[in-house]
Scaffold this motif. Structure first.
Motif, PDB file in Angstrom:
ATOM      1  N   UNK A 188     -33.194  17.855  76.952  1.00  0.00           N
ATOM      2  CA  UNK A 188     -33.080  18.615  78.195  1.00  0.00           C
ATOM      3  C   UNK A 188     -33.140  20.113  77.902  1.00  0.00           C
ATOM      4  N   UNK A 189     -32.385  20.560  76.905  1.00  0.00           N
ATOM      5  CA  UNK A 189     -32.378  21.987  76.549  1.00  0.00           C
ATOM      6  C   UNK A 189     -33.761  22.455  76.123  1.00  0.00           C
ATOM      7  N   UNK A 190     -34.474  21.628  75.386  1.00  0.00           N
ATOM      8  CA  UNK A 190     -35.834  21.970  74.960  1.00  0.00           C
ATOM      9  C   UNK A 190     -36.764  22.121  76.164  1.00  0.00           C
ATOM     10  N   UNK A 191     -36.671  21.192  77.108  1.00  0.00           N
ATOM     11  CA  UNK A 191     -37.492  21.273  78.318  1.00  0.00           C
ATOM     12  C   UNK A 191     -37.137  22.512  79.148  1.00  0.00           C
ATOM     13  N   UNK A 192     -35.843  22.817  79.215  1.00  0.00           N
ATOM     14  CA  UNK A 192     -35.407  23.985  79.979  1.00  0.00           C
ATOM     15  C   UNK A 192     -35.922  25.271  79.334  1.00  0.00           C
ATOM     16  N   UNK A 193     -35.916  25.342  78.014  1.00  0.00           N
ATOM     17  CA  UNK A 193     -36.479  26.518  77.327  1.00  0.00           C
ATOM     18  C   UNK A 193     -37.950  26.693  77.670  1.00  0.00           C
ATOM     19  N   UNK A 194     -38.709  25.600  77.606  1.00  0.00           N
ATOM     20  CA  UNK A 194     -40.146  25.669  77.897  1.00  0.00           C
ATOM     21  C   UNK A 194     -40.392  26.085  79.350  1.00  0.00           C
ATOM     22  N   UNK A 195     -39.631  25.525  80.271  1.00  0.00           N
ATOM     23  CA  UNK A 195     -39.786  25.874  81.683  1.00  0.00           C
ATOM     24  C   UNK A 195     -39.410  27.330  81.918  1.00  0.00           C
ATOM     25  N   UNK A 196     -38.346  27.785  81.271  1.00  0.00           N
ATOM     26  CA  UNK A 196     -37.919  29.176  81.404  1.00  0.00           C
ATOM     27  C   UNK A 196     -39.018  30.125  80.940  1.00  0.00           C
ATOM     28  N   UNK A 197     -39.617  29.838  79.794  1.00  0.00           N
ATOM     29  CA  UNK A 197     -40.704  30.681  79.303  1.00  0.00           C
ATOM     30  C   UNK A 197     -41.893  30.670  80.258  1.00  0.00           C
ATOM     31  N   UNK A 198     -42.190  29.523  80.848  1.00  0.00           N
ATOM     32  CA  UNK A 198     -43.303  29.432  81.799  1.00  0.00           C
ATOM     33  C   UNK A 198     -43.024  30.246  83.060  1.00  0.00           C
ATOM     34  N   UNK A 199     -41.795  30.194  83.573  1.00  0.00           N
ATOM     35  CA  UNK A 199     -41.430  30.961  84.762  1.00  0.00           C
ATOM     36  C   UNK A 199     -41.491  32.460  84.457  1.00  0.00           C
ATOM     37  N   UNK A 200     -40.999  32.850  83.287  1.00  0.00           N
ATOM     38  CA  UNK A 200     -41.059  34.252  82.881  1.00  0.00           C
ATOM     39  C   UNK A 200     -42.513  34.710  82.799  1.00  0.00           C
ATOM     40  N   UNK A 201     -43.352  33.898  82.182  1.00  0.00           N
ATOM     41  CA  UNK A 201     -44.769  34.258  82.064  1.00  0.00           C
ATOM     42  C   UNK A 201     -45.423  34.388  83.432  1.00  0.00           C
ATOM     43  N   UNK A 202     -45.048  33.505  84.356  1.00  0.00           N
ATOM     44  CA  UNK A 202     -45.636  33.547  85.695  1.00  0.00           C
ATOM     45  C   UNK A 202     -45.199  34.790  86.466  1.00  0.00           C
ATOM     46  N   UNK A 203     -43.928  35.156  86.364  1.00  0.00           N
ATOM     47  CA  UNK A 203     -43.418  36.294  87.139  1.00  0.00           C
ATOM     48  C   UNK A 203     -43.612  37.640  86.459  1.00  0.00           C
ATOM     49  N   UNK A 204     -43.480  37.664  85.130  1.00  0.00           N
ATOM     50  CA  UNK A 204     -43.551  38.940  84.422  1.00  0.00           C
ATOM     51  C   UNK A 204     -44.842  39.119  83.633  1.00  0.00           C
ATOM     52  N   UNK A 205     -45.609  38.031  83.482  1.00  0.00           N
ATOM     53  CA  UNK A 205     -46.835  38.109  82.702  1.00  0.00           C
ATOM     54  C   UNK A 205     -46.549  37.945  81.221  1.00  0.00           C
TER      55      UNK A 205
END
Length: 158
Positions: A117-134
């Motif tokens: 779960x923590x691994x998936x959350x890290x990956x999702x967090x990075x994807x959201x950051x990339x989407x919002x901040x580039x």
């Protein structure tokens, strides 16, 4: 001459009774209501510098509030995973307004493989950051995920 005391208006008595009586079921939902109020957007957030797309005309800077990133991330995590984020905090460089790292605390569900779960959350967090901040999703930002509680069933329903 004193007039005889008249009984209070029935509407007034009803209002007084309702004010004094606890709302049925409030104890069961109080935590969720308080959490929802805390998650609502509010003014005065910390600006985060977003990368300007390479194909955009002109010069300038784009900023995204940390509140926007936090609420977007919380919604995404709740929708994708059986967990309840209880805290999302950012390490922000105040000189450059850039995001250096993320700390996520959450409540998980009993029986869930927490490391996965923590691994998936890290990956999702990075994807959201990339989407919002580039930027690249592999730019070395530390994403710390801590499970602070485990409950039976859906953590959002507790």
């Amino acid at each position: 001459m004193n007039s005889p005391a008249t009984p209070p208006d029935p509407l007034f008595r009803a209002v007084e009774f309702l004010r004094a009586a606890p709302e049925p079921g409030w104890d069961a939902i109080a935590g969720r209501v308080v959490s929802a109020v805390r998650r609502t957007a509010r003014p005065g957030g910390q600006p985060l510098l977003a990368q300007t797309p390479a194909d955009s005309p002109g010069q300038g800077r784009i900023y995204v509030s940390d509140h926007v990133l936090r609420s977007t991330l919380a919604i995404e995590l709740r929708q994708r995973y059986l967990c309840a984020p209880t805290q999302i905090a950012f390490d922000i460089d105040s000189q450059t307004d850039t995001l250096r790292g993320v700390l996520i605390e959450l409540t998980g569900s009993y029986g869930t493989p927490l490391q996965e779960l923590a691994s998936h959350i890290r990956a999702t967090t990075l994807a959201v950051i990339a989407e919002l901040l580039g930027g690249s999703t592999a730019d070395g930002r530390p994403i710390d995920v801590t499970v602070t509680d485990v409950v039976t069933g859906d953590p959002m329903g507790v």
